[in-house]
Design a protein around this motif. Structure first.
Motif, mmCIF file in Angstrom:
data_model
loop_
_atom_site.group_PDB
_atom_site.id
_atom_site.type_symbol
_atom_site.label_atom_id
_atom_site.label_comp_id
_atom_site.label_asym_id
_atom_site.label_seq_id
_atom_site.Cartn_x
_atom_site.Cartn_y
_atom_site.Cartn_z
ATOM 1 N N ALA A 417 0.490 -0.912 -0.415
ATOM 2 C CA ALA A 417 -0.169 -0.642 -0.024
ATOM 3 C C ALA A 417 0.624 1.022 0.205
ATOM 4 N N ASP A 418 1.676 1.020 0.568
ATOM 5 C CA ASP A 418 2.477 2.293 0.471
ATOM 6 C C ASP A 418 3.832 2.590 -0.808
ATOM 7 N N HIS A 419 3.620 2.183 -1.550
ATOM 8 C CA HIS A 419 4.044 2.464 -2.859
ATOM 9 C C HIS A 419 5.770 1.518 -2.422
ATOM 10 N N ARG A 420 5.236 0.133 -1.979
ATOM 11 C CA ARG A 420 6.384 -0.107 -2.178
ATOM 12 C C ARG A 420 6.171 -1.337 -2.898
ATOM 13 N N LEU A 433 4.041 -7.655 -13.971
ATOM 14 C CA LEU A 433 4.996 -8.577 -14.413
ATOM 15 C C LEU A 433 5.431 -6.561 -13.952
ATOM 16 N N ALA A 434 6.877 -6.593 -14.132
ATOM 17 C CA ALA A 434 7.925 -5.490 -13.982
ATOM 18 C C ALA A 434 9.355 -5.716 -14.656
ATOM 19 N N CYS A 456 4.014 4.737 -12.226
ATOM 20 C CA CYS A 456 3.968 3.819 -12.902
ATOM 21 C C CYS A 456 5.406 2.768 -12.464
ATOM 22 N N PHE A 457 6.178 4.022 -11.718
ATOM 23 C CA PHE A 457 7.768 3.147 -11.580
ATOM 24 C C PHE A 457 7.896 3.448 -9.494
ATOM 25 N N VAL A 458 8.566 1.886 -10.087
ATOM 26 C CA VAL A 458 9.426 2.320 -7.698
ATOM 27 C C VAL A 458 10.455 1.779 -8.160
ATOM 28 N N ASP A 459 10.915 3.005 -7.180
ATOM 29 C CA ASP A 459 12.667 2.346 -7.955
ATOM 30 C C ASP A 459 13.379 3.015 -8.762
ATOM 31 N N ASP A 460 13.518 1.681 -9.780
ATOM 32 C CA ASP A 460 13.868 1.566 -11.015
ATOM 33 C C ASP A 460 12.895 0.656 -11.304
ATOM 34 N N LEU A 461 12.014 0.132 -11.115
ATOM 35 C CA LEU A 461 11.026 -0.635 -11.866
ATOM 36 C C LEU A 461 10.090 -0.392 -12.226
ATOM 37 N N TYR A 462 10.210 -0.255 -13.984
ATOM 38 C CA TYR A 462 8.196 -0.218 -14.702
ATOM 39 C C TYR A 462 7.504 -0.868 -14.131
ATOM 40 N N LEU A 463 6.201 -0.879 -13.704
ATOM 41 C CA LEU A 463 5.762 -1.936 -13.283
ATOM 42 C C LEU A 463 3.869 -1.695 -14.358
ATOM 43 N N THR A 464 3.911 -2.577 -14.808
ATOM 44 C CA THR A 464 3.423 -3.003 -16.251
ATOM 45 C C THR A 464 1.932 -3.042 -15.881
#
Ligand code: AMP
Length: 609
Positions: A417-420, A433-434, A456-464
């Motif tokens: 929930a905390d955008h992690r 899928l990221a 759409c991004f968390v750290d260096d991951l794009y969440l699809t």
């Protein structure tokens, strides 16, 4: 090859690659070693224009035209008749394409359209479209292709959102869809109309493509652009709000080139056919850009799907690499094996498909009936190019989307929930899928919506937004979407856009639009409506609503069915719970109902008037 009925294959059966049998050696055969040594930096020389910049049209067209490959056919446009006899065609060489693209660059300059302006394209698949797209990219003008089967509403909405400065459109489409509502698109400075079959279009308030081209010089230098300059604007649909404009840059060509090489196995002598319309991202990235970057010949068929015509094109044009969609494959399967066996295509050596789940039966049907398995691959508008694929280099597990391509790092995550996010390491677990950010064709923004992009991004991951599993061998398996968007015949449809149009009808109080399974198109768009006081739901109103939606949205987006609901379920914040509407319609578990505020059981025949 022994041909057997598709039903004979067990779910776990694998299609083994046997390179010794292949006539053409695949571009790579050692998946792990290629991944380990691959680097995006290595494609650098290809990225450069003579002045050290980067421009998709330069690398796709000018580069070949200025060299030995200029006389080679770039595009072969198929003509009529639709199904029988030899189909005529018209060829455009790389030289000819370069000349008409340069002319179009001058046309735009004459009209005061420059770098950073947005050109929308709503055009039939003819030479003008390709010259227009390449000419605009040479001019630094951002190209936004739209599907010509869109109705007036989706086209006008996107032109307004993208602040389109110029529109390149086929005459009949303009007259039918936009002439009457031109005033609602105030940013449009120019409309360039392509006359049907090369005729000179004379539509008031517009410019004629053929007249402008005849008057323009074909000598136009390239507007300087870099790999970070915007090149393409592709609209995609979300669950809520207006369509999202994903911005792509000229540097994306490195992905288009590399994926053409690794995922589609393009070789210099290939005759290639991508059946997607350029109004969708596949039709632009792989129908226009990737094959031209590789300097090969592409087949362009302006006609709609027709099973016999398609087999004839494969045979007659000696297509060697074919990129199509699951819906089309299922339609070919429906047309029957007898039709397929009337044609032969000994030159066909690689078949791929994208856009929606490809069922294992379809992969096997390819192997058993076409003589070649179908290579499913996965990507989305935001990724700009193929990310996960079944390639020539490894065995196929029918039903799987394949493995991440060289240069692509994928994983599965669990959002909190905390955008992690937590990365899931265990095989066969469902996760989102990221992709690790940084591949060249990654979208660089959502137009006017920085917050949505950041989300759409968390750290260096794009969440699809897609749910999948990964097995112990690293193959990814599609599970579903994490949101409510609908995939019908490979087209992503935002329920919100459809609901809005239904709610414009005076009888409709509220609408919920969902996707229901369809054996051919994957999903079918279905709407549930509640009515305003004084209206009764009967067959006449049902047909009227379907007609209203079709007129405004176009056949590709409009619902195929509308049903009455006495009430619709809402969350506490007032949003319609489409997930619940869908679960009830399909008899699935209703899931977590903790946010449910007001309920409405749909559909119940007693509730219908
Ligand atoms: P679009 O942005 O219109 O290209 O749609 C992208 C979406 O289509 C993805 O996020 C997936 O939900 C779906 N999709 C694309 N390729 C595949 C595939 N091979 N298998 C399953 N779903 C796919």
């Amino acid at each position: 090859m022994t041909r057997q009925p598709a039903a004979a294959h067990a779910a776990t059966e694998i299609i083994r690659k046997t390179p010794a049998e292949l006539l053409v050696r695949p571009n790579f055969d050692d998946y792990q070693a290629t991944r380990e040594t691959f680097s995006w930096a290595r494609s650098d020389p290809l990225l450069r224009t003579p002045d050290g910049g980067c421009n998709i049209a330069y690398t796709a067209v000018d580069r070949h035209a200025d060299g030995e490959a200029g006389a080679r056919t770039a595009l072969r446009f198929m003509g009529s008749p639709a199904t029988t006899g030899t189909i005529g065609s018209v060829d455009l060489s790389y030289d000819q394409l370069a000349h008409s693209a340069r002319r179009f660059t001058n046309v735009l300059r004459e009209l005061g359209i420059g770098k950073g302006d947005v050109m929308f394209v709503v055009a039939a698949r003819g030479p003008e479209l390709y010259a227009g797209v390449m000419g605009a990219l040479r001019n630094g003008t951002i190209v936004s292709p739209l599907f010509s089967a869109f109705g007036p509403e989706p086209i006008a909405t996107r032109i307004r959102l993208g602040r389109g400065a110029v529109l390149l459109i086929t005459e009949s489409l303009y007259r039918k869809k936009l002439a009457a509502i031109r005033d609602t698109m105030p940013t449009l400075r120019r409309v360039i109309v392509i006359g049907e079959s090369g005729s000179v279009a004379t539509v008031s308030g517009t410019e004629s493509f053929s007249e402008l081209m005849a008057a323009a010089s074909d000598d136009a230098d390239l507007t300087p652009t870099t790999e970070d300059d915007p090149a393409l604007l592709h609209f995609t649909s979300g669950t809520t709000g207006t369509p999202k404009g994903a911005v792509h840059v000229h540097g994306a060509l490195a992905t288009h080139y590399a994926t053409g090489f690794y995922a589609l196995d393009l070789h210099p002598d290939d005759i290639y056919w991508c059946t997607a319309d350029p109004g969708w991202v596949t039709g632009t990235s792989y129908g226009i850009i990737a094959p031209l970057l590789h300097g090969i010949t592409s087949i362009v068929d302006p006609e709609d799907f027709d099973a016999e015509r398609w087999y004839r094109i494969l045979e007659q044009e000696k297509v060697s690499v074919w990129y199509t969609a699951p819906t089309a494959i299922r339609m070919l399967m429906r047309a029957g094996e007898d039709l397929a066996r009337k044609f032969s295509h000994p030159d066909l050596r690689f078949v791929a498909s994208v856009g929606e789940p490809l069922n294992p039966e379809a992969v096997w049907w390819g192997r058993d009936v076409l003589g070649l398995p179908i290579h499913d691959n996965w990507w989305q508008t935001e990724t700009g190019g193929i990310m996960i694929a079944n390639t020539a280099a490894f065995d196929i597990k029918p039903g799987s989307m394949g493995r991440p391509l060289p240069g692509v790092d994928a994983c599965l995550v669990q959002r909190s929930a905390d955008h992690r996010v937590t990365v899931i390491d265990t095989p066969d677990q469902v996760g989102e899928l990221a992709l690790r950010a940084g591949w060249p064709s990654m979208f660089r923004s959502y137009l006017n919506n920085a917050e949505r992009y950041r989300d759409c991004f968390v750290d260096d991951l794009y969440l699809t937004g897609d749910l999948a599993t990964r097995d112990a061998d690293g193959y990814y398996w599609f599970v579903g979407r994490a949101d409510d968007v609908i995939k019908s015949a490979g087209h992503l449809i935002g329920p919100f856009e459809v609901e809005n149009v239904l709610m414009e009808h005076p009888a409709v109080a509220e609408a919920a639009v969902i996707g229901v399974p369809s054996p051919v198109t994957g999903e079918m768009v279905k709407a549930f409506v509640t009515l305003k006081h004084g209206y009764e739901f009967d067959d006449a109103l049902r047909r009227e609503l379907l007609g209203h939606a079709r007129k405004k949205l176009g056949a590709a987006v409009a619902p195929k069915d509308v049903e009455y609901a006495a009430a619709l379920p809402h969350t506490r914040s007032g949003k319609i719970m489409r997930r619940l509407v869908r679960a009830r319609e399909l008899g699935l578990p209703e899931g977590d109902l903790s946010t449910l505020e007001s309920d409405g059981h749909i559909p119940t025949s007693e509730a219908k008037s």
